[in-house]
Write an enzyme that holds these catalytic residues in place. Structure first.
Site, PDB file in Angstrom:
ATOM      1  CD  GLU A   1      -3.862  -8.949   3.012  1.00  0.00           C
ATOM      2  OE1 GLU A   1      -3.802  -7.933   3.475  1.00  0.00           O
ATOM      3  OE2 GLU A   1      -3.237  -9.005   1.781  1.00  0.00           O
TER       4      GLU A   1
ATOM      5  N   GLY B   1     -23.556   1.665  29.536  1.00  0.00           N
ATOM      6  CA  GLY B   1     -22.441   2.796  30.117  1.00  0.00           C
ATOM      7  C   GLY B   1     -21.075   2.157  30.024  1.00  0.00           C
TER       8      GLY B   1
ATOM      9  CB  THR C   1      -0.932   0.008   1.180  1.00  0.00           C
ATOM     10  OG1 THR C   1      -1.700  -1.127   1.045  1.00  0.00           O
ATOM     11  CG2 THR C   1      -1.777   1.067   1.380  1.00  0.00           C
ATOM     12  CD  GLU C   2       3.504   2.932  -4.197  1.00  0.00           C
ATOM     13  OE1 GLU C   2       4.210   2.169  -4.299  1.00  0.00           O
ATOM     14  OE2 GLU C   2       3.056   3.856  -4.470  1.00  0.00           O
ATOM     15  N   PRO C   3       1.035   5.734  -0.246  1.00  0.00           N
ATOM     16  CG  PRO C   3       2.322   7.351   0.906  1.00  0.00           C
ATOM     17  CD  PRO C   3       2.290   5.981  -0.097  1.00  0.00           C
TER      18      PRO C   3
END
Length: 388
Positions: free
Chosen positions: A243, A341, A128-130
């Site tokens: 994957e 809560g 993966t790249e930016p």
């Protein structure tokens, strides 16, 4: 135990792994989550126990076991309630090491796979790249051949084990003009000059070291090319099936863990003179969630069986990740609601599960991308072929 898929040996392995995790991992999880760092010693302990070698050949120190041992490994990792720790382990064992095993030559396997199985080396997978997440073919990182070396320039992001790792499996374009036919795979030592890693601050998976990695004129030997030049894209695609199944299994396991916790809480929490597991509206909500979990789990087991039998299951694995991660998100959201809560406090485990689970529909191919891949196969009759 589902005897259709699991034997008595599988069950003994599960019990042994549960005991190991309870003794060696659980006492450290809160510290690792808080500090954002996993101590190095645990990798070696996993290696010593053979857990990194489950799926790998015996000649490199592995155990050569069937895929359902991997399923057990993944399921039990989800039940210690640290998606980050689990990701660090399976990203090493089933992302980085899969490429080393499948595309590495004998030198690479002897040097890196053996050490990875032993827990002496940690790997990460850099795809993966930016500027290009799920669009693998659009990557910009290049590897230019110069004599008997390659020079890598570019950047990767959202890389699990991007700080801890001793080596990196890097996808880069050796022939950019060829698009996805110009991608190749390399193995790169962490201490190679020109590599810089920056840890990302994340919503969840706090224990894992997700990083952005920059490559600035990184020179590696030509022999660090894995497989054939230009075959990187089909190598990546054929491993995506595993994957995506990994992430599908992770999803049904964490949803099951969340529901078990919520049911236990409901049996102890009282309102209007009775435990809240006696209220019909909540009981029916649990029934719906249990049904959805079971459907995904059974589907994932069937895909694991087919993958174990060497069938090409990219469509089914994509469906597994798409549906299982959505289901887990929905189930954990509802389980948090059942705790009221307390579900919103860090003292109880549901808040961490809620954060960690949110990565499911994002990492390893977003749900939007998976829908398009599935649509191409179902509507356009596209066939994704394994690398030859």
């Amino acid at each position: 135990m589902n005897s259709m898929y699991f034997t008595e040996e599988h069950q003994l392995f599960r019990e042994s792994l549960q005991e190991f995790l309870k003794k060696e991992v659980v006492p450290h999880i809160n510290k690792w989550e808080k500090e954002g760092t996993i101590d190095r010693f645990i990798w070696k302990k996993f290696g010593d126990m053979g857990y990194f070698g489950i799926a790998y050949p015996e000649e490199y120190g592995g155990l050569g076991l069937d895929l359902f041992y991997t399923v057990i490994f993944l399921e039990e990792l989800q039940k210690i309630n640290s998606g980050g720790f689990a990701a660090a382990m399976w990203a090493h064992a089933y992302l980085a090491m899969t490429h080393v095993n499948k595309e590495g030559d004998e030198r690479i396997k002897n040097e890196y796979l053996t050490a990875s199985i032993a827990g002496d080396k940690i790997g990460c997978l850099c795809i993966t790249e930016p500027f290009g997440g799920s669009d693998v073919a659009g990557m910009r990182t290049t590897a230019v051949k110069k004599g008997d070396t390659y020079v890598i320039n570019g950047s990767k992001t959202f890389i699990t084990n991007g700080i801890y790792s001793d080596y990196l499996i890097v996808a880069a374009k050796t022939n950019p003009e060829l698009g996805n036919k110009g991608i190749s795979i390399f193995i790169v030592d962490r201490d190679t000059p020109g590599i810089a890693s920056t840890k990302l601050d994340k919503l969840g998976w706090r224990a894992s070291d997700t990083a952005e990695i920059a490559f600035d004129d990184v020179v590696i030997p030509a022999e660090n090319l894995m497989g054939e030049e230009g075959k990187g894209f089909p190598y990546i695609m054929q491993h995506f099936a595993l994957e995506r199944l990994v992430m599908g299994v992770n999803a049904h396991a964490r949803a099951e863990f969340a529901l078990e916790y919520a049911i236990q809480y409901m049996s102890e929490r009282h309102a209007f003179g009775k435990s809240i597991d006696k209220f019909q509206a909540l009981r029916h909500k649990v029934a719906d969630m249990a049904s959805e979990i079971e459907m995904c789990k059974e589907f994932n087991y069937s895909i694991a069986k087919r993958l174990n039998d060497k069938q090409y299951v990219v469509k089914e694995a994509s469906m597994s990740k798409l549906l299982s991660t959505k289901m887990a998100d929905d189930v954990i959201y509802q389980c948090l609601q059942l705790l009221g809560g307390y579900g919103f406090t860090e003292e109880y485990p549901m808040a961490r599960m809620f954060r960690d689970s949110r990565l499911g529909p994002i990492g390893g191919g977003t749900s939007e991308i998976l829908r398009e891949i599935i649509a191409k196969m179902v509507i356009d009759k596209k066939e994704y072929k394994p690398a030859t």
